[in-house]
Design a protein around this motif. Structure first.
Motif, PDB file in Angstrom:
ATOM      1  N   HIS A  70       0.834  -1.206   0.000  1.00  0.00           N
ATOM      2  CA  HIS A  70       0.000   0.000   0.000  1.00  0.00           C
ATOM      3  C   HIS A  70       0.867   1.254   0.000  1.00  0.00           C
ATOM      4  O   HIS A  70       1.985   1.260   0.513  1.00  0.00           O
ATOM      5  N   ARG A  71       0.326   2.317  -0.549  1.00  0.00           N
ATOM      6  CA  ARG A  71       0.990   3.611  -0.519  1.00  0.00           C
ATOM      7  C   ARG A  71       1.144   4.063   0.936  1.00  0.00           C
ATOM      8  O   ARG A  71       0.175   4.033   1.702  1.00  0.00           O
ATOM      9  N   PRO A  72       2.352   4.458   1.376  1.00  0.00           N
ATOM     10  CA  PRO A  72       2.556   4.809   2.784  1.00  0.00           C
ATOM     11  C   PRO A  72       1.827   6.092   3.167  1.00  0.00           C
ATOM     12  O   PRO A  72       1.694   7.019   2.368  1.00  0.00           O
ATOM     13  N   ILE A  73       1.337   6.128   4.413  1.00  0.00           N
ATOM     14  CA  ILE A  73       0.637   7.293   4.943  1.00  0.00           C
ATOM     15  C   ILE A  73       1.249   7.649   6.307  1.00  0.00           C
ATOM     16  O   ILE A  73       1.944   6.816   6.912  1.00  0.00           O
ATOM     17  N   PRO A  74       0.997   8.874   6.817  1.00  0.00           N
ATOM     18  CA  PRO A  74       1.585   9.274   8.103  1.00  0.00           C
ATOM     19  C   PRO A  74       1.286   8.312   9.245  1.00  0.00           C
ATOM     20  O   PRO A  74       2.108   8.124  10.141  1.00  0.00           O
ATOM     21  N   HIS A  75       0.121   7.683   9.227  1.00  0.00           N
ATOM     22  CA  HIS A  75      -0.250   6.774  10.313  1.00  0.00           C
ATOM     23  C   HIS A  75       0.712   5.590  10.414  1.00  0.00           C
ATOM     24  O   HIS A  75       0.895   5.026  11.503  1.00  0.00           O
ATOM     25  N   ASP A  76       1.303   5.184   9.284  1.00  0.00           N
ATOM     26  CA  ASP A  76       2.263   4.072   9.307  1.00  0.00           C
ATOM     27  C   ASP A  76       3.442   4.396  10.219  1.00  0.00           C
ATOM     28  O   ASP A  76       3.917   3.526  10.962  1.00  0.00           O
ATOM     29  N   ALA A  77       3.918   5.642  10.141  1.00  0.00           N
ATOM     30  CA  ALA A  77       5.024   6.066  11.010  1.00  0.00           C
ATOM     31  C   ALA A  77       4.539   6.244  12.437  1.00  0.00           C
ATOM     32  O   ALA A  77       5.232   5.857  13.394  1.00  0.00           O
ATOM     33  N   GLU A  78       3.351   6.798  12.585  1.00  0.00           N
ATOM     34  CA  GLU A  78       2.812   7.058  13.924  1.00  0.00           C
ATOM     35  C   GLU A  78       2.704   5.778  14.749  1.00  0.00           C
ATOM     36  O   GLU A  78       3.170   5.714  15.890  1.00  0.00           O
ATOM     37  N   ARG A  79       2.088   4.754  14.187  1.00  0.00           N
ATOM     38  CA  ARG A  79       1.824   3.540  14.964  1.00  0.00           C
ATOM     39  C   ARG A  79       3.094   2.756  15.272  1.00  0.00           C
ATOM     40  O   ARG A  79       3.165   2.073  16.293  1.00  0.00           O
ATOM     41  N   ARG A  80       4.115   2.845  14.404  1.00  0.00           N
ATOM     42  CA  ARG A  80       5.351   2.093  14.640  1.00  0.00           C
ATOM     43  C   ARG A  80       6.351   2.858  15.501  1.00  0.00           C
ATOM     44  O   ARG A  80       7.121   2.251  16.253  1.00  0.00           O
ATOM     45  N   PHE A  81       6.353   4.171  15.410  1.00  0.00           N
ATOM     46  CA  PHE A  81       7.371   4.964  16.107  1.00  0.00           C
ATOM     47  C   PHE A  81       6.894   5.504  17.456  1.00  0.00           C
ATOM     48  O   PHE A  81       7.706   5.987  18.249  1.00  0.00           O
TER      49      PHE A  81
END
Length: 408
Positions: A70-81
């Motif tokens: 999937h195309r990356p979105i800000p939430h991807d960074a939020e939930r992992r970091f």
């Protein structure tokens, strides 16, 4: 032993399915990151050429991880970091820059900021769990931003990578059926191959009642000689009237019966099967393709009937499939290969249902995005996936309840 063989057969079908995804992805330049039979945690794993191969503890399937689905979105960074930032607030600025780059759709800047976050992470002390989550997020974002990300690929490449899994199972079905037509399923002979103990649950088969045995040669019915190809039709056309079979056993001619056929699946039967002789390669392949098409049509019809609430009792879970496969093993190699081919075909068609997260759902969304010329929002994928997953789980529990009911 039959149970072990049945489980290994199902593992083979999963392996073939995932190998279809794996090799097709490699062929179109979408290099997979992981190839697993079963689901983690891994029993065994190894890494070669940047690809992790493993066998998971949970033997309910398998998967191939294609980078950047999937195309990356800000939430991807939020939930992992988030956890790492909470434990080390100094990482907050680097994490925010990654999110802003993704929000602004500046993918080059996002790649640079992910690298900067990774460097900053190395200078901080965080818990093992926070570190693992952050590193997984870095890997996922690098994959999604990399040149071989699935979502960046052309439509035809995405269709090949996803469609190859079900295609591999269909191909295996055709191969198995072709082999059977080449060897034993071509033309019927007079020789009895199997005699069913029961023709229905708790009902002794008519063939068993009259003492028919494997190896007997059926030469006449009601005193009239029959060709091998006429035996089944003669019994089916009897209308349920008693029949006497004339057989040759060890050189002696015997009359067995009379006994009345039983109506099973709208066809009169005595409960025995005839040996078959093989046919040539091209006719065998043609018959295999024809049978695959006919069975596919019936499977699709049965799935369609589920929508109206009919055919619920025909749904099976992995428990029921394993049990049926185990029973087929006990009935001989030929029966087992037929069942294995049917299960492989069912697996392919189930995966082609237009539901996320199944392959058919990904194919449908890829076609929609290709027609629109732009990507669908991630929220749409996630919402549709929840519905699709719920329907798949519903099918699983319906099958499970059916199988438990049969065991009780």
């Amino acid at each position: 032993m039959s149970l072990v063989i049945a489980i290994l057969g199902l593992a083979l079908l999963i392996l073939v399915h995932e190998a279809g995804h794996f090799f097709a992805s490699l062929a179109v330049g979408l290099r997979p990151r992981r190839f697993y039979i079963g689901f983690p945690p891994p029993l065994v794993k190894t890494k070669r050429g940047g690809i992790e191969y493993g066998v998971g503890v949970i033997p309910l399937g398998g998967f191939v991880t294609i980078p950047g689905m999937h195309r990356p979105i800000p939430h991807d960074a939020e939930r992992r970091f988030a956890r790492a930032v909470e434990e080390a607030p100094a990482l907050g600025g680097a994490a925010d820059r990654v999110k802003r780059a993704l929000e602004g759709d500046d993918l080059d800047a996002a790649s640079r900021e992910v690298a900067a976050f990774e460097q900053a992470l190395g200078a901080q002390q965080v818990s093992p769990a926070a570190l693992a989550s952050a590193r997984k997020g870095i890997t996922e974002l690098e994959d999604a931003l990399g040149p071989d990300a699935y979502w960046k690929a052309r439509t035809w490449k995405r269709l090949v990578a996803i469609g190859a899994g079900p295609a591999a199972n269909i191909a295996l079905t055709v191969v198995l059926f072709t082999f059977l037509f080449l060897t034993v399923a071509g033309k019927a002979t007079h020789t009895v191959a199997t005699v069913a103990p029961e023709i229905e649950s708790g009902i002794v088969s008519p063939a068993q009642q009259i003492g028919l045995q494997a190896g007997d040669r059926v030469v006449a019915i009601n005193g009239k000689g029959v060709a091998a190809s006429e035996i089944a039709d003669t019994i089916a056309g009897s209308g349920g009237k008693p029949l006497t079979l004339t057989v040759v056993r060890h050189g002696a001619r015997l009359n067995l019966g009379p006994v009345a056929p039983r109506l099973v699946d709208d066809r009169y039967r005595l409960g025995f099967g005839l040996e078959g002789s093989g046919m040539g390669l091209l006719p065998a392949f043609g018959n295999a393709v024809e049978v695959t098409g006919l069975v596919s049509r019936e499977i699709v019809k049965s799935l369609g009937r589920l929508v109206t609430g009919k055919g619920r009792e025909q749904v099976s879970s992995p428990i029921g499939i394993t049990r049926a496969s185990s029973d087929a093993v006990q009935q001989g190699t030929d029966n087992y290969l037929w069942v294995l081919g049917l299960v492989s075909l069912s697996l392919a068609l189930l995966n082609l249902l237009p539901l996320l997260p199944l392959d058919g759902g990904h194919i449908l969304f890829t076609l929609i995005e290709g027609a629109r010329g732009r990507f669908l929002r991630r929220e749409i994928y996630e919402r549709v996936s929840v519905v699709g997953l719920a329907l798949v789980l519903l099918l699983f529990f319906v099958g499970l309840s059916n199988d438990i009911g049969k065991l009780s």
